[in-house]
Design an enzyme around this catalytic site. Structure first.
Site, PDB file in Angstrom:
ATOM      1  N   SER A  13      -9.751 -14.159  27.719  1.00  0.00           N
ATOM      2  CA  SER A  13     -10.081 -15.045  26.602  1.00  0.00           C
ATOM      3  C   SER A  13     -11.592 -15.299  26.612  1.00  0.00           C
ATOM      4  O   SER A  13     -12.164 -15.618  27.652  1.00  0.00           O
ATOM      5  CB  SER A  13      -9.325 -16.373  26.763  1.00  0.00           C
ATOM      6  N   GLY A  16     -14.657 -11.393  24.046  1.00  0.00           N
ATOM      7  CA  GLY A  16     -15.291 -10.859  22.838  1.00  0.00           C
ATOM      8  C   GLY A  16     -14.411  -9.969  21.980  1.00  0.00           C
ATOM      9  O   GLY A  16     -14.895  -9.315  21.058  1.00  0.00           O
ATOM     10  N   LYS A  17     -13.106  -9.953  22.238  1.00  0.00           N
ATOM     11  CA  LYS A  17     -12.193  -9.052  21.514  1.00  0.00           C
ATOM     12  C   LYS A  17     -12.220  -9.300  20.004  1.00  0.00           C
ATOM     13  O   LYS A  17     -12.380  -8.364  19.217  1.00  0.00           O
ATOM     14  CB  LYS A  17     -10.752  -9.220  22.044  1.00  0.00           C
ATOM     15  N   THR A  18     -12.027 -10.548  19.610  1.00  0.00           N
ATOM     16  CA  THR A  18     -11.968 -10.852  18.176  1.00  0.00           C
ATOM     17  C   THR A  18     -13.313 -10.577  17.513  1.00  0.00           C
ATOM     18  O   THR A  18     -13.367  -9.990  16.422  1.00  0.00           O
ATOM     19  CB  THR A  18     -11.545 -12.323  17.956  1.00  0.00           C
ATOM     20  N   SER A  85      -3.564  -9.062  26.465  1.00  0.00           N
ATOM     21  CA  SER A  85      -2.674  -8.027  27.025  1.00  0.00           C
ATOM     22  C   SER A  85      -2.977  -7.766  28.500  1.00  0.00           C
ATOM     23  O   SER A  85      -3.474  -6.700  28.861  1.00  0.00           O
ATOM     24  CB  SER A  85      -2.746  -6.725  26.209  1.00  0.00           C
TER      25      SER A  85
END
Ligand SMILES: Nc1ncnc2c1ncn2[C@@H]1O[C@H](COP(=O)(O)OP(=O)(O)OP(=O)(O)O)[C@@H](O)[C@H]1O
Ligand SMILES: [Mg+2]
Length: 186
Positions: A13, A16-18, A85
């Site tokens: 979390s 930086g994925k989003t 994930s």
């Protein structure tokens, strides 16, 4: 029809994925690519709103996302999936079941992510107020052989996005960006 693929962003979390997914989606749309972005936060408000954060529920969440990504990617859609994930086996199942799976480890240390604390969750997790928080009191199994690793603690968002776009371009999965119109061509 362009070839479908599944760009799978995994990481802690706040890694930086989003941010990367939104920017890549934006660029793909600008290049005329059919794209669908799946994000942990929105999926957990809809398709997986009945699920929590136990291992069984996390596995079920990723199983559902994999199912959706499979349907889309096999029909020529560029799927961008942004999910913590944390379990390797669940990601490996997504690799087996979707078309053109590309695993991107969005990598930043817990210290970096906690310093960002974009959602204020690390403060709570570190204070013991959240059970099952990945990286604090729940496991994260880093990819062993991801197609890409982005060290977001050491590079800008623009650099991370450029790395992803170059990877997709090099493999012929997306068209190159249109050169900006020069003064001469106007
Ligand atoms: N190279 C980089 N790539 C992506 N984000 C970066 C980078 N450098 C700094 N950031 C910043 O890090 C933060 C990442 O937050 P973001 O919401 O994208 O994380 P996330 O992985 O989606 O977290 P979550 O799992 O909680 O949804 C943003 O504030 C972003 O601007
Ligand atoms: Mg996110």
């Amino acid at each position: 029809m362009t070839q479908g693929f599944t760009l799978w962003l995994t990481g802690l979390s706040g890694a930086g994925k989003t941010s990367i997914a939104v920017a890549v989606e934006h660029e793909l749309l600008a290049r005329g690519v059919r794209v669908e972005r799946l994000d942990g936060d929105t999926v957990r408000q809809g398709l997986s709103r009945d699920l929590g954060f136990s291992k069984a529920d996390r596995d079920k969440n990723i199983e559902r996302v994999t199912f959706v990504a499979r349907l889309l990617s096999r029909n020529g859609v560029a799927v961008i999936a942004a999910f913590i994930s944390p379990y390797r086996a669940a990601r490996d199942a997504a690799r087996r079941e979707t078309t053109g799976f590309i695993e991107v480890h969005v990598s930043a240390s817990v210290a970096v992510c906690a310093a960002r604390d974009t959602k204020g969750l690390y403060a709570k997790a570190l204070a013991g107020e959240i059970a099952d928080f990945t990286g604090v009191n729940d496991p994260y199994e880093a990819p062993l052989a991801p197609e890409l690793t982005l060290h977001t603690g050491e590079e800008t968002l623009a650099q991370s996005v450029a790395t992803v776009l170059a990877y997709l371009e090099d493999r012929g999965l997306i068209p190159a960006a249109q050169p900006a119109a020069s003064e001469d061509s106007l």
